[in-house]
Structure formats: structure tokens, C-alpha cells
Design a protein around this motif. Structure first.
Motif, PDB file in Angstrom:
ATOM      1  N   GLN A  20       0.829  -1.194   0.000  1.00 53.01           N
ATOM      2  CA  GLN A  20       0.000   0.000   0.000  1.00 53.01           C
ATOM      3  C   GLN A  20       0.869   1.250   0.000  1.00 53.01           C
ATOM      4  N   VAL A  21       0.363   2.309  -0.635  1.00 54.72           N
ATOM      5  CA  VAL A  21       1.047   3.598  -0.515  1.00 54.72           C
ATOM      6  C   VAL A  21       0.867   4.102   0.914  1.00 54.72           C
ATOM      7  N   PRO A  22       1.825   4.887   1.445  1.00 58.13           N
ATOM      8  CA  PRO A  22       1.704   5.367   2.831  1.00 58.13           C
ATOM      9  C   PRO A  22       0.418   6.153   3.069  1.00 58.13           C
ATOM     10  N   ASN A  23      -0.017   6.935   2.059  1.00 62.18           N
ATOM     11  CA  ASN A  23      -1.207   7.764   2.250  1.00 62.18           C
ATOM     12  C   ASN A  23      -2.504   6.985   2.091  1.00 62.18           C
ATOM     13  N   ASN A  24      -2.421   5.656   2.187  1.00 63.86           N
ATOM     14  CA  ASN A  24      -3.621   4.835   2.316  1.00 63.86           C
ATOM     15  C   ASN A  24      -4.353   5.207   3.612  1.00 63.86           C
ATOM     16  N   GLN A  25      -3.607   5.663   4.614  1.00 56.97           N
ATOM     17  CA  GLN A  25      -4.172   6.116   5.883  1.00 56.97           C
ATOM     18  C   GLN A  25      -4.286   7.639   5.877  1.00 56.97           C
ATOM     19  N   ILE A  26      -5.416   8.152   6.356  1.00 51.80           N
ATOM     20  CA  ILE A  26      -5.614   9.599   6.358  1.00 51.80           C
ATOM     21  C   ILE A  26      -4.614  10.293   7.278  1.00 51.80           C
ATOM     22  N   SER A  27      -4.145   9.607   8.306  1.00 54.30           N
ATOM     23  CA  SER A  27      -3.146  10.192   9.205  1.00 54.30           C
ATOM     24  C   SER A  27      -1.806  10.373   8.508  1.00 54.30           C
ATOM     25  N   GLN A  28      -1.574   9.645   7.419  1.00 61.68           N
ATOM     26  CA  GLN A  28      -0.339   9.765   6.653  1.00 61.68           C
ATOM     27  C   GLN A  28      -0.615  10.349   5.265  1.00 61.68           C
ATOM     28  N   ARG A  29      -1.668  11.154   5.182  1.00 58.75           N
ATOM     29  CA  ARG A  29      -2.031  11.769   3.906  1.00 58.75           C
ATOM     30  C   ARG A  29      -0.865  12.563   3.343  1.00 58.75           C
ATOM     31  N   TYR A  30      -0.770  12.611   2.022  1.00 60.77           N
ATOM     32  CA  TYR A  30       0.309  13.359   1.377  1.00 60.77           C
ATOM     33  C   TYR A  30      -0.141  14.798   1.181  1.00 60.77           C
ATOM     34  N   HIS A  31       0.647  15.744   1.690  1.00 60.53           N
ATOM     35  CA  HIS A  31       0.281  17.168   1.564  1.00 60.53           C
ATOM     36  C   HIS A  31       0.847  17.711   0.259  1.00 60.53           C
ATOM     37  N   LEU A  32      -0.044  18.219  -0.587  1.00 59.27           N
ATOM     38  CA  LEU A  32       0.328  18.749  -1.894  1.00 59.27           C
ATOM     39  C   LEU A  32       0.582  20.239  -1.793  1.00 59.27           C
ATOM     40  N   GLY A  33       1.762  20.679  -2.214  1.00 59.24           N
ATOM     41  CA  GLY A  33       2.053  22.100  -2.278  1.00 59.24           C
ATOM     42  C   GLY A  33       1.519  22.689  -3.566  1.00 59.24           C
ATOM     43  N   VAL A  34       0.935  23.870  -3.496  1.00 57.38           N
ATOM     44  CA  VAL A  34       0.366  24.510  -4.685  1.00 57.38           C
ATOM     45  C   VAL A  34       1.477  24.787  -5.702  1.00 57.38           C
ATOM     46  N   ASP A  35       1.245  24.355  -6.931  1.00 52.13           N
ATOM     47  CA  ASP A  35       2.167  24.533  -8.058  1.00 52.13           C
ATOM     48  C   ASP A  35       3.447  23.727  -7.926  1.00 52.13           C
ATOM     49  N   ASP A  36       3.486  22.754  -7.001  1.00 54.24           N
ATOM     50  CA  ASP A  36       4.602  21.810  -6.984  1.00 54.24           C
ATOM     51  C   ASP A  36       4.481  20.853  -8.167  1.00 54.24           C
ATOM     52  N   VAL A  37       5.538  20.091  -8.435  1.00 55.51           N
ATOM     53  CA  VAL A  37       5.483  19.113  -9.515  1.00 55.51           C
ATOM     54  C   VAL A  37       4.445  18.038  -9.172  1.00 55.51           C
ATOM     55  N   PRO A  38       3.789  17.421 -10.169  1.00 52.52           N
ATOM     56  CA  PRO A  38       2.809  16.371  -9.889  1.00 52.52           C
ATOM     57  C   PRO A  38       3.430  15.220  -9.096  1.00 52.52           C
ATOM     58  N   VAL A  39       2.642  14.664  -8.183  1.00 52.55           N
ATOM     59  CA  VAL A  39       3.064  13.544  -7.343  1.00 52.55           C
ATOM     60  C   VAL A  39       2.449  12.261  -7.879  1.00 52.55           C
ATOM     61  N   SER A  40       3.257  11.236  -8.044  1.00 48.91           N
ATOM     62  CA  SER A  40       2.777   9.945  -8.545  1.00 48.91           C
ATOM     63  C   SER A  40       2.278   9.078  -7.395  1.00 48.91           C
ATOM     64  N   SER A  41       1.187   8.336  -7.653  1.00 46.09           N
ATOM     65  CA  SER A  41       0.646   7.441  -6.643  1.00 46.09           C
ATOM     66  C   SER A  41      -0.114   6.319  -7.335  1.00 46.09           C
ATOM     67  N   THR A  42      -0.746   5.437  -6.545  1.00 42.80           N
ATOM     68  CA  THR A  42      -1.480   4.304  -7.106  1.00 42.80           C
ATOM     69  C   THR A  42      -2.564   3.843  -6.138  1.00 42.80           C
ATOM     70  N   THR A  43      -3.651   3.327  -6.684  1.00 47.21           N
ATOM     71  CA  THR A  43      -4.703   2.738  -5.847  1.00 47.21           C
ATOM     72  C   THR A  43      -4.467   1.248  -5.602  1.00 47.21           C
ATOM     73  N   THR A  44      -3.437   0.684  -6.210  1.00 44.92           N
ATOM     74  CA  THR A  44      -3.152  -0.745  -6.067  1.00 44.92           C
ATOM     75  C   THR A  44      -2.910  -1.098  -4.605  1.00 44.92           C
ATOM     76  N   HIS A  45      -3.616  -2.125  -4.128  1.00 41.45           N
ATOM     77  CA  HIS A  45      -3.509  -2.652  -2.760  1.00 41.45           C
ATOM     78  C   HIS A  45      -4.034  -1.693  -1.693  1.00 41.45           C
ATOM     79  N   SER A  46      -4.627  -0.566  -2.094  1.00 38.94           N
ATOM     80  CA  SER A  46      -5.180   0.339  -1.085  1.00 38.94           C
ATOM     81  C   SER A  46      -6.446  -0.253  -0.473  1.00 38.94           C
ATOM     82  N   SER A  47      -6.744   0.175   0.744  1.00 37.69           N
ATOM     83  CA  SER A  47      -7.952  -0.267   1.441  1.00 37.69           C
ATOM     84  C   SER A  47      -8.761   0.967   1.826  1.00 37.69           C
TER      85      SER A  47
END
Length: 368
Positions: A20-47
Motif C-alpha cells: 500500500q502507498v503510505p497515504n492509504n491512511q488519512i493520518s499519513q495523507r500526502y500534503h500537496l504544495g500549490v504549483d509543486d510538480v505532480p506527485v505519482s501514486s497508485t490505488t493498487t492494494h489500497s484499502s
């Protein structure tokens, strides 16, 4: 900073292949900075963290399967864009998205700002209007029907990609002439003189019901003639890859906002030969229901491309009447709709069930 972003992206990719990606949990959500480069992620194995979602706010829009969490804040109130790109999915169904205002995992504080039951497969943007400075916003992304998808996400002051929902009146924005000779399609469109100064150029997407993603088949800037006046006539010639019905969507890039706006949609049908007997288009779905007598149930039909509710039926189950439940989709098919999401609920703790149907090239409603 660049090195940090690159290292973080590599870490995200490493999770996509094995866990699972770390941000599968809301407590470890990934914080997106405005106008930062796009962040890659995946729904594979997420719950799903069921205690951190509010199903009552989204049950008309989507069902959760394998979600993950992002957050962001803006320094200045106003309009921002959520840009989604590089989407690849194992089932080729796509993703869905919720934009939430509220405190993480305090579901009673949630206010749904956007609920999109199915995102386009193409690179696309979502307009987030009237965001307030200093407020934390949550983004929940889930695989449509549990699809396992890789994607990239960005929050920006500028849009990237194509608009999510086209204006209903876009057909009348420009006049289009179409010519079709066998597999060669020729489109000519005319822009009004007063609208030309606001447009930087045009992009045209071609798609068919069998395409996973639309294809960019034409891109050209707006032009001026030798006298400095805007040219109002534009044209493209395209070779259709095979028999079928194709849609061409003509977008204009707006100078003031950088947004692509749909100007017109034109359709072209290419047949190698006229069939001897045309098969009738399937207009009805029959759903087999199996509830206890008297159980309340609800059925909804959603347009997955716009999240619009097309049909809703709610009553108590009677086996003789409801076991083979018929839904007439003919009205919506006649309006050009080819994709339908069916949501069935018996209001129990087991939650809802959802099914996705596509009208294929043979006119049959096929379950995905």
C-alpha cells in the motif's frame, strides 16, 4: 528541493509495486504544495478507512473500494485546479475523486466540495472554486469499481489537461461542417470574430466507445492574415483507424484562464459495408434482486462521466414484482449516453453494490 521531490516520488513508486502507498491512511495523507510538480501514486492494494469517510454524503455519487488521501492549503483565497495526469489502470475503468472541506477523520465536519464518480482517462483538470486561505482541504481518490490505477496529481493555480465536464450549450459555440469519405474525416469550424481575441488556439480529441483514452488528433494556434485580422476558419483532416462511431471534441484554449473550453462536438460513423440486418440496440437492463420480503431497497442510475443522477427508484421488496427488476435506459441512450453506473442498496450495514455497464459497438449493454 528538486532532489527531495524526486526521492519522494521514487518512494511512492516503490510502494505501488509491492504494498500500500503510505497515504492509504488519512493520518499519513500526502500534503500537496500549490504549483509543486505532480506527485505519482497508485490505488493498487489500497484499502478503506471506513471510520474516516461519511458514506451518507457520497452514496449518490460513488462507492468506496481502495482509496487514499491527500491534503492541501492555499495562501490566497480563490480559484485553483486539481490536475490529474498519467492515468493507467489494470481494468481500464479509471478513478473517482472527492474534494472535502473538514477535519481529517472527523466525519461530522465534512463538507463535500466535489464528488466525481468517474474521472476521464485523459489528462484532466477539476476546477475548485472559492477556496479559502488557510483552510485544509482533503482529496480522496478511489479506483472506479476497485480498479488499480497509477496516476499523478497536482494542485495548481493553472489548469493542465482537458476540462472535466463540458458546458451543455457548447454545441452552439462554433459552427462546424463535416465531410466523411470512407475512413477520411474532414472538419471545418468557424469562430466568431468577437470571440477570436480570447482564444490562443485549438485542440481536437477523437474517441470511440472502444477507446480507453481519447486521442489528440489536431492542435493549432489561432491565426491572423496578412492584414492583421483574425482568421475565422479552421480545418483538420483525420484518418479513422477502423469501422465505428467516433466523436470529435473541439476545444479552445482561453487566453485569460489557460483553460481548455469545449467549443463543439461532432460525430462521424465509418462503416466498411452496410450490414444486411441491423441488430437492435439494447435499451433495458434486468437486475436480479434477492431480498427478504418487505425489505426496503433503492436503485440509482448514475452517469459516471458527470455524476448526474439519471434514475432513482425506492420501495419495499416484493418478490413477484421486483425479483427481475427492469430499468429502461432507452431515453438516455437516445441522448448519446453509453456508460451507466448502477447502485443498489438495501440500507443495511453491508453497504451498497455498484455495477458498471457500457453500450458496446454492437449495441449491447455489457457489464464491466
Amino acid at each position: 528541493m528538486l532532489r527531495f521531490v524526486l526521492l519522494l516520488t521514487i518512494v511512492v513508486f516503490s510502494f505501488s509495486g509491492y504494498a500500500q502507498v503510505p497515504n492509504n491512511q488519512i493520518s499519513q495523507r500526502y500534503h500537496l504544495g500549490v504549483d509543486d510538480v505532480p506527485v505519482s501514486s497508485t490505488t493498487t492494494h489500497s484499502s478503506v478507512e471506513w471510520q474516516c469517510i461519511n458514506k451518507s454524503l457520497t452514496n449518490r455519487c460513488l462507492v468506496y473500494h481502495n482509496d487514499q488521501w491527500f491534503s492541501f492549503t492555499v495562501a490566497k483565497s480563490g480559484l485553483y485546479y486539481i490536475n490529474l495526469s498519467a492515468q493507467t489502470c489494470s481494468k481500464k475503468l479509471g478513478t473517482q475523486l472527492i474534494l472535502i472541506e473538514g477535519n481529517p477523520c472527523e466525519v461530522k465536519t465534512y463538507r463535500i466540495r466535489k464528488c466525481i464518480s468517474r474521472l476521464p482517462r485523459e489528462d484532466s483538470f477539476i476546477r475548485a472554486d472559492s477556496l479559502q486561505a488557510g483552510v485544509t482541504y482533503l482529496i480522496n481518490i478511489d479506483g472506479f469499481l476497485g480498479d488499480e490505477c497509477d496516476f499523478a496529481i497536482q494542485v495548481s493555480t493553472k489548469p493542465a489537461g482537458f476540462p472535466l465536464v463540458a458546458p451543455i450549450a457548447a454545441k452552439d459555440t462554433v459552427h462546424v461542417k463535416k465531410e466523411l469519405k470512407k475512413e477520411i474525416a474532414k472538419l471545418t469550424w468557424f469562430i466568431e470574430d468577437e470571440k477570436a481575441p480570447g482564444i490562443r488556439g485549438f485542440k481536437v480529441l477523437r474517441s470511440s466507445v472502444n477507446d480507453v483514452k481519447a486521442k489528440l488528433v489536431n492542435e493549432q494556434p489561432i491565426r491572423r492574415n496578412t492584414y492583421g485580422a483574425y482568421e475565422l476558419r479552421y480545418m483538420l483532416t483525420d484518418t479513422l483507424p477502423g469501422p465505428g462511431v467516433y466523436s470529435f471534441k473541439i476545444f479552445g484554449e482561453q487566453i485569460d484562464s489557460d483553460e481548455l473550453v469545449l467549443l463543439a462536438t461532432e460525430y462521424a460513423r465509418y462503416d466498411v459495408k452496410v450490414p444486411v440486418a441491423m441488430q437492435p440496440i439494447q435499451r433495458e437492463l434486468i437486475l436480479t434482486l434477492n431480498y427478504e420480503e418487505g425489505t426496503p431497497f433503492k436503485i440509482m442510475v448514475i452517469d459516471p462521466n458527470t455524476s448526474a443522477e439519471l434514475y432513482k427508484h425506492q420501495q419495499r421488496f416484493e418478490a413477484g414484482r421486483d425479483r427481475d427488476f427492469k430499468i429502461d435506459l432507452g431515453t438516455y441512450i437516445d441522448k448519446g449516453k453509453k456508460e451507466f453506473m448502477i447502485i443498489i442498496s438495501d440500507f443495511s450495514t453491508r453497504g451498497s453494490k455498484e455495477f458498471f455497464y457500457t453500450l458496446d459497438a454492437k449495441g449491447k449493454l455489457v457489464r464491466q
